[in-house]
Write a protein that holds these residues in place. Structure first.
Motif, PDB file in Angstrom:
ATOM      1  N   ALA A 151       1.621  -1.544   0.108  1.00 25.93           N
ATOM      2  CA  ALA A 151       0.351  -0.160   0.032  1.00 25.93           C
ATOM      3  C   ALA A 151       1.260   1.171   0.268  1.00 25.93           C
ATOM      4  O   ALA A 151       0.740   2.482  -1.182  1.00 25.93           O
ATOM      5  CB  ALA A 151      -0.857   0.192   1.491  1.00 25.93           C
ATOM      6  N   ILE A 152       2.112   1.193   1.073  1.00 27.89           N
ATOM      7  CA  ILE A 152       2.491   2.699   1.142  1.00 27.89           C
ATOM      8  C   ILE A 152       3.851   2.392  -0.301  1.00 27.89           C
ATOM      9  O   ILE A 152       3.819   3.696  -0.594  1.00 27.89           O
ATOM     10  CB  ILE A 152       3.780   2.145   1.717  1.00 27.89           C
ATOM     11  CG1 ILE A 152       2.683   2.606   3.252  1.00 27.89           C
ATOM     12  CG2 ILE A 152       5.034   3.679   2.464  1.00 27.89           C
ATOM     13  CD1 ILE A 152       4.025   2.402   4.673  1.00 27.89           C
ATOM     14  N   GLY A 153       3.627   1.730  -0.539  1.00 25.83           N
ATOM     15  CA  GLY A 153       4.908   2.005  -2.736  1.00 25.83           C
ATOM     16  C   GLY A 153       3.943   1.909  -3.733  1.00 25.83           C
ATOM     17  O   GLY A 153       4.856   3.062  -4.226  1.00 25.83           O
ATOM     18  N   LEU A 154       2.304   1.768  -3.377  1.00 25.59           N
ATOM     19  CA  LEU A 154       1.469   2.286  -4.910  1.00 25.59           C
ATOM     20  C   LEU A 154       1.328   3.921  -4.228  1.00 25.59           C
ATOM     21  O   LEU A 154       1.296   4.641  -5.117  1.00 25.59           O
ATOM     22  CB  LEU A 154       0.254   1.335  -4.349  1.00 25.59           C
ATOM     23  CG  LEU A 154      -0.819   2.096  -5.390  1.00 25.59           C
ATOM     24  CD1 LEU A 154      -0.255   1.808  -6.374  1.00 25.59           C
ATOM     25  CD2 LEU A 154      -1.850   1.214  -5.167  1.00 25.59           C
ATOM     26  N   PHE A 155       0.999   4.272  -2.876  1.00 28.73           N
ATOM     27  CA  PHE A 155       0.956   5.388  -2.541  1.00 28.73           C
ATOM     28  C   PHE A 155       1.988   6.573  -2.828  1.00 28.73           C
ATOM     29  O   PHE A 155       2.225   7.186  -3.828  1.00 28.73           O
ATOM     30  CB  PHE A 155       1.250   5.762  -1.258  1.00 28.73           C
ATOM     31  CG  PHE A 155       0.929   7.141  -0.559  1.00 28.73           C
ATOM     32  CD1 PHE A 155      -0.677   7.585  -1.334  1.00 28.73           C
ATOM     33  CD2 PHE A 155       2.246   8.028  -0.308  1.00 28.73           C
ATOM     34  CE1 PHE A 155      -0.499   9.115  -0.412  1.00 28.73           C
ATOM     35  CE2 PHE A 155       1.572   8.664   0.422  1.00 28.73           C
ATOM     36  CZ  PHE A 155       0.687   9.625   0.371  1.00 28.73           C
ATOM     37  N   GLN A 156       3.598   5.782  -2.884  1.00 25.26           N
ATOM     38  CA  GLN A 156       4.741   6.230  -3.423  1.00 25.26           C
ATOM     39  C   GLN A 156       5.101   6.089  -4.699  1.00 25.26           C
ATOM     40  O   GLN A 156       4.858   7.946  -5.244  1.00 25.26           O
ATOM     41  CB  GLN A 156       5.598   5.646  -2.501  1.00 25.26           C
ATOM     42  CG  GLN A 156       6.296   5.909  -1.432  1.00 25.26           C
ATOM     43  CD  GLN A 156       7.741   5.249  -0.354  1.00 25.26           C
ATOM     44  OE1 GLN A 156       7.721   4.230  -1.340  1.00 25.26           O
ATOM     45  NE2 GLN A 156       8.432   6.132   0.292  1.00 25.26           N
ATOM     46  N   LEU A 174       2.404   7.061  -6.862  1.00 24.35           N
ATOM     47  CA  LEU A 174       1.085   7.940  -8.053  1.00 24.35           C
ATOM     48  C   LEU A 174       1.518   9.438  -7.029  1.00 24.35           C
ATOM     49  O   LEU A 174       1.556   9.666  -7.909  1.00 24.35           O
ATOM     50  CB  LEU A 174      -0.234   7.289  -7.059  1.00 24.35           C
ATOM     51  CG  LEU A 174      -0.492   5.913  -7.524  1.00 24.35           C
ATOM     52  CD1 LEU A 174      -2.060   5.462  -6.803  1.00 24.35           C
ATOM     53  CD2 LEU A 174      -0.511   6.036  -8.907  1.00 24.35           C
ATOM     54  N   THR A 175       2.007   9.381  -5.599  1.00 26.57           N
ATOM     55  CA  THR A 175       2.205  10.684  -5.658  1.00 26.57           C
ATOM     56  C   THR A 175       4.007  11.116  -5.680  1.00 26.57           C
ATOM     57  O   THR A 175       3.892  12.154  -5.589  1.00 26.57           O
ATOM     58  CB  THR A 175       2.383  10.954  -4.096  1.00 26.57           C
ATOM     59  OG1 THR A 175       2.766  10.050  -3.333  1.00 26.57           O
ATOM     60  CG2 THR A 175       1.087  10.297  -3.843  1.00 26.57           C
ATOM     61  N   SER A 176       5.211   9.896  -6.442  1.00 28.79           N
ATOM     62  CA  SER A 176       6.277  10.539  -6.132  1.00 28.79           C
ATOM     63  C   SER A 176       6.991  11.262  -5.654  1.00 28.79           C
ATOM     64  O   SER A 176       7.668  11.269  -5.640  1.00 28.79           O
ATOM     65  CB  SER A 176       6.113  11.333  -7.553  1.00 28.79           C
ATOM     66  OG  SER A 176       5.900  11.238  -9.007  1.00 28.79           O
ATOM     67  N   VAL A 177       6.192  10.308  -4.002  1.00 26.20           N
ATOM     68  CA  VAL A 177       7.235  11.099  -2.939  1.00 26.20           C
ATOM     69  C   VAL A 177       7.833   9.858  -2.119  1.00 26.20           C
ATOM     70  O   VAL A 177       7.300   8.902  -2.255  1.00 26.20           O
ATOM     71  CB  VAL A 177       5.867  10.814  -1.794  1.00 26.20           C
ATOM     72  CG1 VAL A 177       6.272  11.277   0.073  1.00 26.20           C
ATOM     73  CG2 VAL A 177       5.248  12.167  -1.989  1.00 26.20           C
ATOM     74  N   GLN A 178       9.232  10.166  -2.937  1.00 30.70           N
ATOM     75  CA  GLN A 178       9.901   9.035  -2.053  1.00 30.70           C
ATOM     76  C   GLN A 178      11.493   8.995  -0.430  1.00 30.70           C
ATOM     77  O   GLN A 178      12.072   9.795  -0.627  1.00 30.70           O
ATOM     78  CB  GLN A 178      11.150   8.799  -3.476  1.00 30.70           C
ATOM     79  CG  GLN A 178      10.946   8.665  -4.529  1.00 30.70           C
ATOM     80  CD  GLN A 178       9.984   7.705  -4.636  1.00 30.70           C
ATOM     81  OE1 GLN A 178      10.804   6.118  -3.875  1.00 30.70           O
ATOM     82  NE2 GLN A 178       8.871   6.920  -4.899  1.00 30.70           N
ATOM     83  N   THR A 199      11.119   7.444   5.597  1.00 33.52           N
ATOM     84  CA  THR A 199      10.327   6.864   6.531  1.00 33.52           C
ATOM     85  C   THR A 199       8.692   6.892   6.525  1.00 33.52           C
ATOM     86  O   THR A 199       8.362   6.258   7.438  1.00 33.52           O
ATOM     87  CB  THR A 199      10.620   8.124   7.570  1.00 33.52           C
ATOM     88  OG1 THR A 199      10.102   9.588   7.362  1.00 33.52           O
ATOM     89  CG2 THR A 199      12.368   8.573   8.262  1.00 33.52           C
ATOM     90  N   LEU A 200       8.621   7.167   5.317  1.00 34.47           N
ATOM     91  CA  LEU A 200       7.436   6.948   5.017  1.00 34.47           C
ATOM     92  C   LEU A 200       6.780   5.139   4.088  1.00 34.47           C
ATOM     93  O   LEU A 200       5.440   4.684   5.270  1.00 34.47           O
ATOM     94  CB  LEU A 200       7.108   7.496   4.001  1.00 34.47           C
ATOM     95  CG  LEU A 200       5.720   7.345   3.100  1.00 34.47           C
ATOM     96  CD1 LEU A 200       4.507   7.809   4.633  1.00 34.47           C
ATOM     97  CD2 LEU A 200       5.209   8.024   1.835  1.00 34.47           C
ATOM     98  N   THR A 201       8.163   4.319   4.890  1.00 41.25           N
ATOM     99  CA  THR A 201       7.455   3.763   4.066  1.00 41.25           C
ATOM    100  C   THR A 201       8.082   2.476   5.583  1.00 41.25           C
ATOM    101  O   THR A 201       7.843   1.226   6.250  1.00 41.25           O
ATOM    102  CB  THR A 201       9.085   2.818   3.267  1.00 41.25           C
ATOM    103  OG1 THR A 201      10.045   2.708   3.923  1.00 41.25           O
ATOM    104  CG2 THR A 201       8.882   3.135   1.958  1.00 41.25           C
ATOM    105  N   PHE A 202       9.102   3.191   6.658  1.00 44.26           N
ATOM    106  CA  PHE A 202       9.463   2.240   7.382  1.00 44.26           C
ATOM    107  C   PHE A 202       8.999   2.470   9.188  1.00 44.26           C
ATOM    108  O   PHE A 202       8.440   2.133   9.893  1.00 44.26           O
ATOM    109  CB  PHE A 202      10.635   3.151   8.012  1.00 44.26           C
ATOM    110  CG  PHE A 202      11.417   2.310   9.279  1.00 44.26           C
ATOM    111  CD1 PHE A 202      11.884   0.711   9.333  1.00 44.26           C
ATOM    112  CD2 PHE A 202      11.312   2.721  10.655  1.00 44.26           C
ATOM    113  CE1 PHE A 202      12.537   0.592  10.507  1.00 44.26           C
ATOM    114  CE2 PHE A 202      11.732   2.809  11.071  1.00 44.26           C
ATOM    115  CZ  PHE A 202      12.079   1.041  11.700  1.00 44.26           C
ATOM    116  N   VAL A 203       8.088   3.914   9.452  1.00 46.49           N
ATOM    117  CA  VAL A 203       7.548   3.856  10.024  1.00 46.49           C
ATOM    118  C   VAL A 203       6.101   3.092  10.235  1.00 46.49           C
ATOM    119  O   VAL A 203       4.748   2.527  11.443  1.00 46.49           O
ATOM    120  CB  VAL A 203       7.444   5.681  10.770  1.00 46.49           C
ATOM    121  CG1 VAL A 203       6.237   5.819  11.447  1.00 46.49           C
ATOM    122  CG2 VAL A 203       8.418   6.183  11.058  1.00 46.49           C
TER     123      VAL A 203
END
Length: 88
Positions: free
Chosen positions: A34-39, A41-45, A48-52
């Motif tokens: 889910a976080i990978g898909l969000f990243q 789609l939004t190009s946010v790399q 900490t967004l994946t880890f936390v």
């Protein structure tokens, strides 16, 4: 100890380890996807967004399934390992 008993007990122990780790691994997989898909789609790399969130989800599932894990390990120990140690 007979080889058959040893390998059967080893197989049961490995199967129990798979059973008690499956909820945590499944949640880590789903949250990671889910976080990978969000990243994507939004190009946010952001790392900490994946880890936390994944860590929080894993801790939540661990807390929720701790009773199941403890009961499974305790029953395996008392039903399988203790009789083998006693020799019965």
């Amino acid at each position: 100890m007979d080889e058959v008993i040893f390998f059967d007990t080893l197989r049961q122990g490995l199967w129990i380890s798979v059973k008690i780790s499956m909820p945590i691994l499944a949640v880590a997989l789903v949250v990671g996807l889910a976080i990978g898909l969000f990243q994507a789609l939004t190009s946010v790399q952001e790392m900490t967004l994946t880890f936390v969130p994944k860590l929080a989800a894993i801790l939540g599932v661990f807390w929720a399934t701790m009773g199941f894990m403890t009961q499974t390990l305790t029953s395996f120990f008392t039903d399988q390992l203790v009789p083998l140690m006693i020799g019965g």
